[in-house]
Design a protein around this motif. Structure first.
Motif, PDB file in Angstrom:
ATOM      1  N   TYR A 135     -50.872  -7.195 -60.048  1.00  0.00           N
ATOM      2  CA  TYR A 135     -50.728  -5.925 -60.754  1.00  0.00           C
ATOM      3  C   TYR A 135     -49.902  -5.005 -59.872  1.00  0.00           C
ATOM      4  CZ  TYR A 135     -51.626  -1.403 -62.760  1.00  0.00           C
ATOM      5  OH  TYR A 135     -51.449  -0.160 -63.298  1.00  0.00           O
ATOM      6  N   ASN A 136     -48.897  -4.379 -60.452  1.00  0.00           N
ATOM      7  CA  ASN A 136     -48.013  -3.488 -59.688  1.00  0.00           C
ATOM      8  C   ASN A 136     -47.805  -2.175 -60.426  1.00  0.00           C
ATOM      9  OD1 ASN A 136     -44.655  -2.914 -59.836  1.00  0.00           O
ATOM     10  ND2 ASN A 136     -45.664  -2.592 -57.874  1.00  0.00           N
ATOM     11  N   LEU A 137     -47.936  -1.083 -59.696  1.00  0.00           N
ATOM     12  CA  LEU A 137     -47.521   0.226 -60.188  1.00  0.00           C
ATOM     13  C   LEU A 137     -46.776   0.924 -59.046  1.00  0.00           C
ATOM     14  CD1 LEU A 137     -47.329   2.509 -62.159  1.00  0.00           C
ATOM     15  CD2 LEU A 137     -49.625   3.227 -61.523  1.00  0.00           C
ATOM     16  N   TYR A 138     -45.459   0.986 -59.205  1.00  0.00           N
ATOM     17  CA  TYR A 138     -44.545   1.580 -58.230  1.00  0.00           C
ATOM     18  C   TYR A 138     -44.787   1.012 -56.819  1.00  0.00           C
ATOM     19  CZ  TYR A 138     -41.286   4.694 -56.011  1.00  0.00           C
ATOM     20  OH  TYR A 138     -40.227   5.170 -55.272  1.00  0.00           O
ATOM     21  N   HIS A 197     -40.166   3.074 -63.356  1.00  0.00           N
ATOM     22  CA  HIS A 197     -40.868   1.832 -63.009  1.00  0.00           C
ATOM     23  C   HIS A 197     -42.041   1.582 -63.936  1.00  0.00           C
ATOM     24  CE1 HIS A 197     -38.621   3.051 -59.462  1.00  0.00           C
ATOM     25  NE2 HIS A 197     -38.563   1.776 -59.138  1.00  0.00           N
ATOM     26  N   PRO A 198     -42.016   0.497 -64.676  1.00  0.00           N
ATOM     27  CA  PRO A 198     -43.164   0.171 -65.524  1.00  0.00           C
ATOM     28  C   PRO A 198     -44.332  -0.333 -64.686  1.00  0.00           C
ATOM     29  CG  PRO A 198     -41.557  -1.594 -65.642  1.00  0.00           C
ATOM     30  CD  PRO A 198     -40.949  -0.518 -64.775  1.00  0.00           C
ATOM     31  N   GLU A 199     -45.517  -0.266 -65.240  1.00  0.00           N
ATOM     32  CA  GLU A 199     -46.627  -1.037 -64.696  1.00  0.00           C
ATOM     33  C   GLU A 199     -46.401  -2.496 -65.068  1.00  0.00           C
ATOM     34  OE1 GLU A 199     -50.550   0.555 -65.761  1.00  0.00           O
ATOM     35  OE2 GLU A 199     -49.561   2.480 -66.106  1.00  0.00           O
ATOM     36  N   ILE A 200     -46.590  -3.378 -64.106  1.00  0.00           N
ATOM     37  CA  ILE A 200     -46.348  -4.807 -64.315  1.00  0.00           C
ATOM     38  C   ILE A 200     -47.646  -5.554 -64.053  1.00  0.00           C
ATOM     39  CG2 ILE A 200     -45.009  -6.831 -63.609  1.00  0.00           C
ATOM     40  CD1 ILE A 200     -42.890  -4.906 -62.470  1.00  0.00           C
ATOM     41  N   TYR A 201     -48.061  -6.353 -65.030  1.00  0.00           N
ATOM     42  CA  TYR A 201     -49.229  -7.210 -64.845  1.00  0.00           C
ATOM     43  C   TYR A 201     -48.800  -8.649 -65.094  1.00  0.00           C
ATOM     44  CZ  TYR A 201     -53.627  -9.557 -65.479  1.00  0.00           C
ATOM     45  OH  TYR A 201     -54.661 -10.456 -65.358  1.00  0.00           O
ATOM     46  N   ASN A 202     -49.146  -9.541 -64.189  1.00  0.00           N
ATOM     47  CA  ASN A 202     -48.766 -10.947 -64.328  1.00  0.00           C
ATOM     48  C   ASN A 202     -49.951 -11.849 -64.076  1.00  0.00           C
ATOM     49  OD1 ASN A 202     -47.812 -13.306 -62.057  1.00  0.00           O
ATOM     50  ND2 ASN A 202     -47.021 -13.508 -64.123  1.00  0.00           N
TER      51      ASN A 202
END
Lengths: 96, 96
Positions: free
Chosen positions: B61-64, A57-62
């Motif tokens: 922002y998402n991390l797992y 799972h990548p870190e996702i920033y939006n």
């Protein structure tokens, strides 16, 4: 899955020219721009399905039409081939 | 939509007790924890649909299994009632 070797790390700029090292971290990042939030979130959903399939799972920033992804392998404390392979697969459906 | 007045800003801690000011910014943030990525992304999808309906988009922002949302009104350069109302609506479907 082991950490990348020094030779593998040195080849990243050529193998993944659209991804950049993250300052102060053993990680890779790429930013993406879209027409609007709908397109950005559609891309995030593709990434989410890929992350579940690969269990990575990548870190996702939006922020509205912009997305940034950060890849690292927390289990080995740095970059592994899982990150490289995931970046390559993301590049197959990401905008140029 | 105007910036919050000083009195409205002072009431935020009571009105939105689960949201915190963002250091150095006129913004509100809240972190959320889930069982896994699937649950976290399901929540992000609810937020995305709400954001489109209200035409007001938080930073995501998402991390797992963790999600952080930041609300601000870029068009007025700070916090407006749009942020307050959106935080209240997010709280109706977010985990406690």
């Amino acid at each position: 899955m082991a950490l990348l070797s020094p030779i593998e790390r040195a080849s990243l700029a050529e193998r993944l020219p659209l991804w950049r090292p993250v300052s102060g971290r053993q990680a890779l990042k790429r930013g993406f721009h879209f027409i609007d939030f709908k397109q950005a979130f559609a891309f995030m959903t593709q990434v989410a399905l890929l992350a579940e399939r690969r269990d990575h799972h990548p870190e996702i920033y939006n922020l509205y039409n912009r997305v940034e992804l950060i890849l690292t392998s927390h289990d080995v404390g740095g970059l592994s081939m899982r990150d490289v392979q995931m970046a390559e697969e993301i590049d197959t459906f990401a905008p140029r």
